[in-house]
Design a protein around this motif. Structure first.
Motif, PDB file in Angstrom:
ATOM      1  N   GLY A  71     -61.213   2.994  28.625  1.00 20.51           N
ATOM      2  CA  GLY A  71     -61.043   3.019  27.178  1.00 20.51           C
ATOM      3  C   GLY A  71     -59.699   3.579  26.755  1.00 20.51           C
ATOM      4  O   GLY A  71     -59.021   3.008  25.884  1.00 20.51           O
ATOM      5  N   VAL A  72     -59.296   4.682  27.346  1.00 17.73           N
ATOM      6  CA  VAL A  72     -58.011   5.306  26.993  1.00 17.73           C
ATOM      7  C   VAL A  72     -56.848   4.378  27.324  1.00 17.73           C
ATOM      8  O   VAL A  72     -55.907   4.222  26.533  1.00 17.73           O
ATOM      9  N   THR A  73     -56.899   3.723  28.489  1.00 15.45           N
ATOM     10  CA  THR A  73     -55.820   2.813  28.883  1.00 15.45           C
ATOM     11  C   THR A  73     -55.714   1.628  27.932  1.00 15.45           C
ATOM     12  O   THR A  73     -54.630   1.288  27.441  1.00 15.45           O
ATOM     13  N   ALA A  74     -56.856   0.975  27.649  1.00  9.76           N
ATOM     14  CA  ALA A  74     -56.840  -0.222  26.811  1.00  9.76           C
ATOM     15  C   ALA A  74     -56.420   0.105  25.380  1.00  9.76           C
ATOM     16  O   ALA A  74     -55.593  -0.605  24.788  1.00  9.76           O
ATOM     17  N   TRP A  75     -56.966   1.169  24.811  1.00 12.73           N
ATOM     18  CA  TRP A  75     -56.646   1.498  23.432  1.00 12.73           C
ATOM     19  C   TRP A  75     -55.206   1.986  23.271  1.00 12.73           C
ATOM     20  O   TRP A  75     -54.549   1.673  22.267  1.00 12.73           O
ATOM     21  N   SER A  76     -54.713   2.749  24.232  1.00 14.81           N
ATOM     22  CA  SER A  76     -53.328   3.218  24.125  1.00 14.81           C
ATOM     23  C   SER A  76     -52.350   2.053  24.157  1.00 14.81           C
ATOM     24  O   SER A  76     -51.341   2.053  23.440  1.00 14.81           O
ATOM     25  N   ALA A  77     -52.647   1.049  24.982  1.00 12.97           N
ATOM     26  CA  ALA A  77     -51.741  -0.095  25.112  1.00 12.97           C
ATOM     27  C   ALA A  77     -51.738  -0.975  23.869  1.00 12.97           C
ATOM     28  O   ALA A  77     -50.732  -1.609  23.544  1.00 12.97           O
ATOM     29  N   THR A  78     -52.858  -1.045  23.147  1.00 12.85           N
ATOM     30  CA  THR A  78     -52.976  -1.988  22.025  1.00 12.85           C
ATOM     31  C   THR A  78     -53.119  -1.297  20.673  1.00 12.85           C
ATOM     32  O   THR A  78     -53.409  -1.960  19.679  1.00 12.85           O
ATOM     33  N   TYR A  79     -52.885  -0.009  20.617  1.00  4.56           N
ATOM     34  CA  TYR A  79     -53.123   0.744  19.379  1.00  4.56           C
ATOM     35  C   TYR A  79     -52.301   0.243  18.187  1.00  4.56           C
ATOM     36  O   TYR A  79     -52.822   0.171  17.067  1.00  4.56           O
ATOM     37  N   PRO A  80     -51.008  -0.100  18.353  1.00  5.35           N
ATOM     38  CA  PRO A  80     -50.260  -0.602  17.194  1.00  5.35           C
ATOM     39  C   PRO A  80     -50.919  -1.805  16.518  1.00  5.35           C
ATOM     40  O   PRO A  80     -50.874  -1.924  15.292  1.00  5.35           O
ATOM     41  N   ALA A  81     -51.528  -2.690  17.300  1.00  2.00           N
ATOM     42  CA  ALA A  81     -52.231  -3.831  16.702  1.00  2.00           C
ATOM     43  C   ALA A  81     -53.411  -3.369  15.858  1.00  2.00           C
ATOM     44  O   ALA A  81     -53.733  -3.980  14.829  1.00  2.00           O
ATOM     45  N   ASP A  82     -54.049  -2.268  16.256  1.00  2.00           N
ATOM     46  CA  ASP A  82     -55.159  -1.744  15.473  1.00  2.00           C
ATOM     47  C   ASP A  82     -54.679  -1.159  14.157  1.00  2.00           C
ATOM     48  O   ASP A  82     -55.350  -1.276  13.128  1.00  2.00           O
ATOM     49  N   VAL A  83     -53.510  -0.523  14.157  1.00  2.00           N
ATOM     50  CA  VAL A  83     -52.932   0.005  12.922  1.00  2.00           C
ATOM     51  C   VAL A  83     -52.635  -1.136  11.954  1.00  2.00           C
ATOM     52  O   VAL A  83     -52.960  -1.061  10.759  1.00  2.00           O
ATOM     53  N   ASN A 116     -66.483   5.181  25.540  1.00  2.00           N
ATOM     54  CA  ASN A 116     -66.420   4.231  26.646  1.00  2.00           C
ATOM     55  C   ASN A 116     -67.126   4.761  27.889  1.00  2.00           C
ATOM     56  O   ASN A 116     -67.651   3.986  28.683  1.00  2.00           O
ATOM     57  N   ALA A 117     -67.141   6.074  28.031  1.00  2.00           N
ATOM     58  CA  ALA A 117     -67.940   6.658  29.119  1.00  2.00           C
ATOM     59  C   ALA A 117     -69.413   6.319  28.919  1.00  2.00           C
ATOM     60  O   ALA A 117     -70.099   5.897  29.851  1.00  2.00           O
ATOM     61  N   THR A 118     -69.900   6.471  27.673  1.00  2.00           N
ATOM     62  CA  THR A 118     -71.303   6.163  27.400  1.00  2.00           C
ATOM     63  C   THR A 118     -71.581   4.668  27.446  1.00  2.00           C
ATOM     64  O   THR A 118     -72.668   4.246  27.851  1.00  2.00           O
ATOM     65  N   ILE A 119     -70.604   3.846  27.042  1.00  2.00           N
ATOM     66  CA  ILE A 119     -70.792   2.391  27.093  1.00  2.00           C
ATOM     67  C   ILE A 119     -71.091   1.947  28.519  1.00  2.00           C
ATOM     68  O   ILE A 119     -72.093   1.266  28.792  1.00  2.00           O
ATOM     69  N   PHE A 120     -70.231   2.346  29.453  1.00  2.75           N
ATOM     70  CA  PHE A 120     -70.384   1.841  30.818  1.00  2.75           C
ATOM     71  C   PHE A 120     -71.562   2.465  31.550  1.00  2.75           C
ATOM     72  O   PHE A 120     -72.273   1.767  32.286  1.00  2.75           O
ATOM     73  N   VAL A 121     -71.791   3.764  31.348  1.00  3.27           N
ATOM     74  CA  VAL A 121     -72.917   4.364  32.068  1.00  3.27           C
ATOM     75  C   VAL A 121     -74.234   3.826  31.509  1.00  3.27           C
ATOM     76  O   VAL A 121     -75.179   3.558  32.262  1.00  3.27           O
ATOM     77  N   THR A 122     -74.324   3.635  30.181  1.00  7.39           N
ATOM     78  CA  THR A 122     -75.542   3.066  29.596  1.00  7.39           C
ATOM     79  C   THR A 122     -75.741   1.635  30.060  1.00  7.39           C
ATOM     80  O   THR A 122     -76.862   1.220  30.400  1.00  7.39           O
ATOM     81  N   TYR A 123     -74.651   0.875  30.088  1.00  9.18           N
ATOM     82  CA  TYR A 123     -74.731  -0.527  30.522  1.00  9.18           C
ATOM     83  C   TYR A 123     -75.208  -0.629  31.972  1.00  9.18           C
ATOM     84  O   TYR A 123     -76.127  -1.392  32.280  1.00  9.18           O
TER      85      TYR A 123
END
Length: 343
Positions: free
Chosen positions: A256-268, A314-321
């Motif tokens: 989660g941290v890797t993906a969001w950090s790389a694409t954060y400007p698009a989210d803004v 994202n920790a909860t997403i993957f462990v729950t999944y």
């Protein structure tokens, strides 16, 4: 036991992007082991829905802070930072204010996770069949990195198409108490009908381009980071199925941290398009405007609360999944066996 944490073989997260692109393949078997295709789709849908509900409950308060910081533009922003925004919201609106608009991301998150996981898994199966027909078969039974990236890109774009309308509703409800919207809505349905009535059905898809630019590459990095970390933490000769909850949570948080950090400007840019600006304003013009007002730091405004939300979510997403998959397969097939890799 599942909740015991043996010493993992982990490479620091900051080195992952470089290491990931140097690898030629990941331990992601394509085959579902003879199980029913529709049975596996059902397992994916239920597991992804459960993961979405849990992650929204954990992360929505900080998502509200993130959106309010992103759209707090102008020469004199209202908030000095994340803590100021959080305390102001609690003081003026209470805990309920942090969960404003939560229905939309709960519904949207369920559809987004279903689209992400189901499309990803089916894309991986399709690529595997294509390679078999082309005579290109990996003797090791693992998927090339390019397959993981391609399947992640497709699933991310599909998820963006599904999520954009509900993301727009969520963002507008999160900032309506700050006076950034033309009307205060009583709920998700009120906001949804107002958008359709005043902007037409196309108004629900404002920000779709920025969403696709965020979720397409972001989902590719998301799956790639998660799979690579799971591979590196698995015991010698083992697989992701041998990992327990803390390992899965660590891999999910890093993804989660890797993906969001790389694409954060698009989210803004997406947040500005959906809340603040006229429909004709292009993403590029919005990005230039943000940089002009706040410098390049403006493209990462709200990054800290986002990372504080993204890691546990994202920790909860993957462990729950993963845990839900294991339980469902045991119920459906009696013998859980070596589970097919979800990613």
């Amino acid at each position: 036991s599942f909740f015991r944490l043996p010493p993992p073989r982990v490479v620091p997260t900051t080195s992952y992007l470089f290491l990931l692109m140097m690898e030629s393949e990941l331990a992601v078997p394509h085959s579902s082991g003879g199980r029913s295709r529709w049975g596996e789709i059902f397992v994916d849908m239920v597991s992804s829905t459960a993961s979405a509900v849990v992650s929204v409950a954990v992360g929505h308060p900080l998502d509200t802070v993130k959106v309010r910081l992103q759209t707090d533009s102008g020469p004199r922003p209202q908030f000095r930072g994340s803590w100021d925004c959080l305390t102001y919201t609690l003081r003026t609106e209470g805990v309920r204010g942090l969960y404003r608009g939560v229905a939309a991301p709960t519904i949207g998150g369920a559809f987004e996770m279903m689209a992400s996981f189901v499309v990803y898994n089916q894309a991986m199966e399709g690529l595997k069949r294509y390679r078999e027909r082309s005579g290109v078969v990996r003797s090791s039974g693992v998927a090339p990195v390019v397959d993981v990236l391609a399947a992640g890109l497709v699933s991310g774009v599909c998820a963006a198409a599904v999520l954009t309308p509900l993301e727009l509703v969520k963002c507008r409800m999160q900032v309506q108490e700050l006076g950034l919207t033309d009307i205060k809505h009583s709920g998700v349905w009120s906001c949804l009908t107002h958008v359709v009535r005043n902007e037409g059905p196309a108004g629900l898809f404002r920000g779709l381009g920025a969403m696709a630019a965020r979720d397409g590459p972001g989902t590719s990095l998301w799956f790639l980071t998660y799979e690579s970390m799971c591979r590196r933490m698995a015991p010698a000769g083992g697989s992701k199925d041998d990992l327990n909850a803390p390992h899965l949570m660590l891999a999910g948080a890093a993804a989660g941290v890797t993906a969001w950090s790389a694409t954060y400007p698009a989210d803004v840019v997406k947040a500005h398009q959906q809340i603040c600006c006229a429909p004709a304003t292009s993403a590029w013009a919005l990005m230039k405007g943000v940089v002009h007002e706040h410098g390049f730091r403006g493209l990462y405004r709200g990054w800290l609360p986002t990372m504080m939300r993204v890691a546990p979510c994202n920790a909860t997403i993957f462990v729950t999944y993963e845990v839900t998959q294991r339980v469902l397969r045991k119920m459906l097939y009696s013998d859980p066996g070596p589970a097919r890799r979800a990613h």
